[in-house]
Structure formats: C-alpha cells, structure tokens
Design a protein around this motif. Sequence first.
Motif, PDB file in Angstrom:
ATOM      1  N   LEU A  87       0.854  -1.185   0.000  1.00 23.35           N
ATOM      2  CA  LEU A  87       0.000   0.000   0.000  1.00 23.35           C
ATOM      3  C   LEU A  87       0.889   1.233   0.000  1.00 23.35           C
ATOM      4  O   LEU A  87       1.523   1.559   1.010  1.00 23.35           O
ATOM      5  N   PHE A  88       0.969   1.897  -1.153  1.00 22.88           N
ATOM      6  CA  PHE A  88       1.708   3.150  -1.251  1.00 22.88           C
ATOM      7  C   PHE A  88       0.770   4.291  -0.887  1.00 22.88           C
ATOM      8  O   PHE A  88      -0.383   4.312  -1.326  1.00 22.88           O
ATOM      9  N   VAL A  89       1.262   5.225  -0.097  1.00 25.79           N
ATOM     10  CA  VAL A  89       0.492   6.425   0.241  1.00 25.79           C
ATOM     11  C   VAL A  89       1.274   7.612  -0.313  1.00 25.79           C
ATOM     12  O   VAL A  89       2.290   8.009   0.249  1.00 25.79           O
ATOM     13  N   ASP A  90       0.806   8.131  -1.453  1.00 27.93           N
ATOM     14  CA  ASP A  90       1.473   9.267  -2.074  1.00 27.93           C
ATOM     15  C   ASP A  90       0.970  10.545  -1.421  1.00 27.93           C
ATOM     16  O   ASP A  90      -0.206  10.880  -1.504  1.00 27.93           O
ATOM     17  N   ASP A  91       1.875  11.248  -0.773  1.00 28.02           N
ATOM     18  CA  ASP A  91       1.537  12.434   0.008  1.00 28.02           C
ATOM     19  C   ASP A  91       1.670  13.708  -0.821  1.00 28.02           C
ATOM     20  O   ASP A  91       2.375  14.642  -0.453  1.00 28.02           O
ATOM     21  N   GLY A  92       0.993  13.725  -1.976  1.00 26.26           N
ATOM     22  CA  GLY A  92       0.969  14.921  -2.803  1.00 26.26           C
ATOM     23  C   GLY A  92       2.253  15.185  -3.564  1.00 26.26           C
ATOM     24  O   GLY A  92       2.628  16.343  -3.777  1.00 26.26           O
ATOM     25  N   SER A  93       2.919  14.145  -4.013  1.00 28.38           N
ATOM     26  CA  SER A  93       4.177  14.304  -4.753  1.00 28.38           C
ATOM     27  C   SER A  93       3.978  15.179  -5.984  1.00 28.38           C
ATOM     28  O   SER A  93       2.959  15.094  -6.669  1.00 28.38           O
ATOM     29  N   SER A  94       4.997  15.991  -6.286  1.00 25.84           N
ATOM     30  CA  SER A  94       4.945  16.843  -7.475  1.00 25.84           C
ATOM     31  C   SER A  94       5.826  16.297  -8.600  1.00 25.84           C
ATOM     32  O   SER A  94       5.884  16.896  -9.669  1.00 25.84           O
ATOM     33  N   ASP A  95       6.481  15.173  -8.364  1.00 28.12           N
ATOM     34  CA  ASP A  95       7.290  14.542  -9.403  1.00 28.12           C
ATOM     35  C   ASP A  95       6.495  13.380 -10.009  1.00 28.12           C
ATOM     36  O   ASP A  95       5.270  13.379  -9.976  1.00 28.12           O
ATOM     37  N   GLN A  96       7.142  12.373 -10.516  1.00 29.25           N
ATOM     38  CA  GLN A  96       6.473  11.255 -11.186  1.00 29.25           C
ATOM     39  C   GLN A  96       6.182  10.066 -10.252  1.00 29.25           C
ATOM     40  O   GLN A  96       5.846   8.981 -10.720  1.00 29.25           O
ATOM     41  N   THR A  97       6.284  10.268  -8.953  1.00 29.08           N
ATOM     42  CA  THR A  97       6.060   9.178  -7.997  1.00 29.08           C
ATOM     43  C   THR A  97       4.712   8.514  -8.212  1.00 29.08           C
ATOM     44  O   THR A  97       4.622   7.289  -8.318  1.00 29.08           O
ATOM     45  N   LEU A  98       3.634   9.290  -8.265  1.00 27.22           N
ATOM     46  CA  LEU A  98       2.300   8.713  -8.399  1.00 27.22           C
ATOM     47  C   LEU A  98       2.143   7.944  -9.705  1.00 27.22           C
ATOM     48  O   LEU A  98       1.569   6.851  -9.716  1.00 27.22           O
ATOM     49  N   GLU A  99       2.676   8.453 -10.786  1.00 25.67           N
ATOM     50  CA  GLU A  99       2.577   7.759 -12.074  1.00 25.67           C
ATOM     51  C   GLU A  99       3.304   6.415 -12.020  1.00 25.67           C
ATOM     52  O   GLU A  99       2.808   5.417 -12.561  1.00 25.67           O
ATOM     53  N   LEU A 100       4.438   6.382 -11.370  1.00 23.59           N
ATOM     54  CA  LEU A 100       5.158   5.115 -11.219  1.00 23.59           C
ATOM     55  C   LEU A 100       4.361   4.138 -10.357  1.00 23.59           C
ATOM     56  O   LEU A 100       4.249   2.955 -10.697  1.00 23.59           O
ATOM     57  N   ILE A 101       3.787   4.608  -9.274  1.00 21.01           N
ATOM     58  CA  ILE A 101       2.966   3.752  -8.415  1.00 21.01           C
ATOM     59  C   ILE A 101       1.781   3.194  -9.199  1.00 21.01           C
ATOM     60  O   ILE A 101       1.460   2.003  -9.099  1.00 21.01           O
ATOM     61  N   LYS A 102       1.141   4.032  -9.987  1.00 15.05           N
ATOM     62  CA  LYS A 102       0.013   3.574 -10.815  1.00 15.05           C
ATOM     63  C   LYS A 102       0.457   2.487 -11.793  1.00 15.05           C
ATOM     64  O   LYS A 102      -0.281   1.527 -12.036  1.00 15.05           O
ATOM     65  N   SER A 103       1.667   2.619 -12.341  1.00 13.01           N
ATOM     66  CA  SER A 103       2.155   1.577 -13.263  1.00 13.01           C
ATOM     67  C   SER A 103       2.400   0.267 -12.520  1.00 13.01           C
ATOM     68  O   SER A 103       2.141  -0.810 -13.054  1.00 13.01           O
ATOM     69  N   PHE A 104       2.891   0.336 -11.277  1.00 13.06           N
ATOM     70  CA  PHE A 104       3.070  -0.887 -10.482  1.00 13.06           C
ATOM     71  C   PHE A 104       1.708  -1.541 -10.227  1.00 13.06           C
ATOM     72  O   PHE A 104       1.566  -2.752 -10.337  1.00 13.06           O
ATOM     73  N   ALA A 105       0.720  -0.718  -9.879  1.00 13.88           N
ATOM     74  CA  ALA A 105      -0.624  -1.235  -9.585  1.00 13.88           C
ATOM     75  C   ALA A 105      -1.262  -1.868 -10.819  1.00 13.88           C
ATOM     76  O   ALA A 105      -1.976  -2.876 -10.713  1.00 13.88           O
TER      77      ALA A 105
END
Length: 188
Positions: A87-105
């Motif tokens: 369970l990744f909790v993205d705390d409002g990242s402004s870089d590509q963190t969320l996009e990478l997490i979405k690709s893992f999911a």
Amino acid sequence: MRRTLWRPWSGLNVDSGVASDHAAPESSPSAPGHFERLTMMSDHPSTRQQTAAVTAMVPCYNEEACIERAYLTIRTELERFDDAEILFVDDGSSDQTLELIKSFAAADDRVKYISFTRNFGLEAAFTAGFKYASKDWTVQLDADLQSPPNEMHRLVAKALEGYDLVFGIRADRKDPGSERPDPEASSG
C-alpha cells in the motif's frame, strides 16, 4: 483485528522484551547486524495466528528516484507470504512518484495506493495507510529503504508468537543527517 509491525531496522542485534505486568524475559542476541531490540507487546499472548496476512505500507513524497527499487525490493520480500499487499500512500508528490505507483498497480494486483491532492505530512500518510491497510498485519516501510524490507519476515515471525505489536529499534545510524547535536556543546 489489525495489528502493527513497526519499522524493521537493519544493522542491529536482537534483545526481546514483553510489555506486561511482569518483567521482560532476557534473550541472547541473534545474528549480528539486525535489531538492537525487538520489542513485543500483547494483551493476550496466548492468541496466535497460524498464517500472516501482511500489508507493506509505504508513505511517499517525491520519491521518483527510488520508488521503483523500493517496489521491487518489497515485492521480492512479500513472496514469503501467501496473503500480502503493498500500500503506497502518495503524500501529494509533485514529481512522477504517483505515475510510477500507478504503473506498479496496473501490473501487480497486490499493489494498492492512496493519493493525496497535496502534501499533508507524514503523520497523515501513516494515518491513511493504517486506516486502509486491508490485511491483519501492517508493516511500515520507507520508500528510500531505510527500514529494510528483508527484515519484515522476522517481525512477522515474532508477531505470530502471539504479540499485538512488534518493532525494531536501530542502534547505529550511518545515513546522512542522523547525527544529533551535542546538547552540551555551546554555540559560541
């Protein structure tokens, strides 16, 4: 009942203790290079699970440089468990963190994520992670792998002995920024 396995640490020895009305048992250190102290607490030490369902919770904020390595390392460690999720909790990242997490999911059905619209801070990320973790046990990890996932199985093994809370305490920090100022030193 969900339970917490708190932050595995590496580079430490093991010294077990039980929080209860009686004195903590002494134990000899296990293999060097692991926990300084592995502390367990339980209201009902006789309650034991035969298997562990584990959520590896990873708060993230602008972790694009290290999130893939964290995912691959955690995923490998979770192969030890029959029922596990990340369970990744993205705390409002402004870089590509969320996009990478979405690709893992998208590629791994064990990966879940929560995404904040802005940075709310680590405590908010922890709160959301613990609230939405779906497994019996939650292990808090770091995206930069300061809390090593390869220690997770040791925390779970202790937890399965009947404890409700298990955590490791680091004795020696070697990472930058870990030096505490000397309170006796004068500033001048």
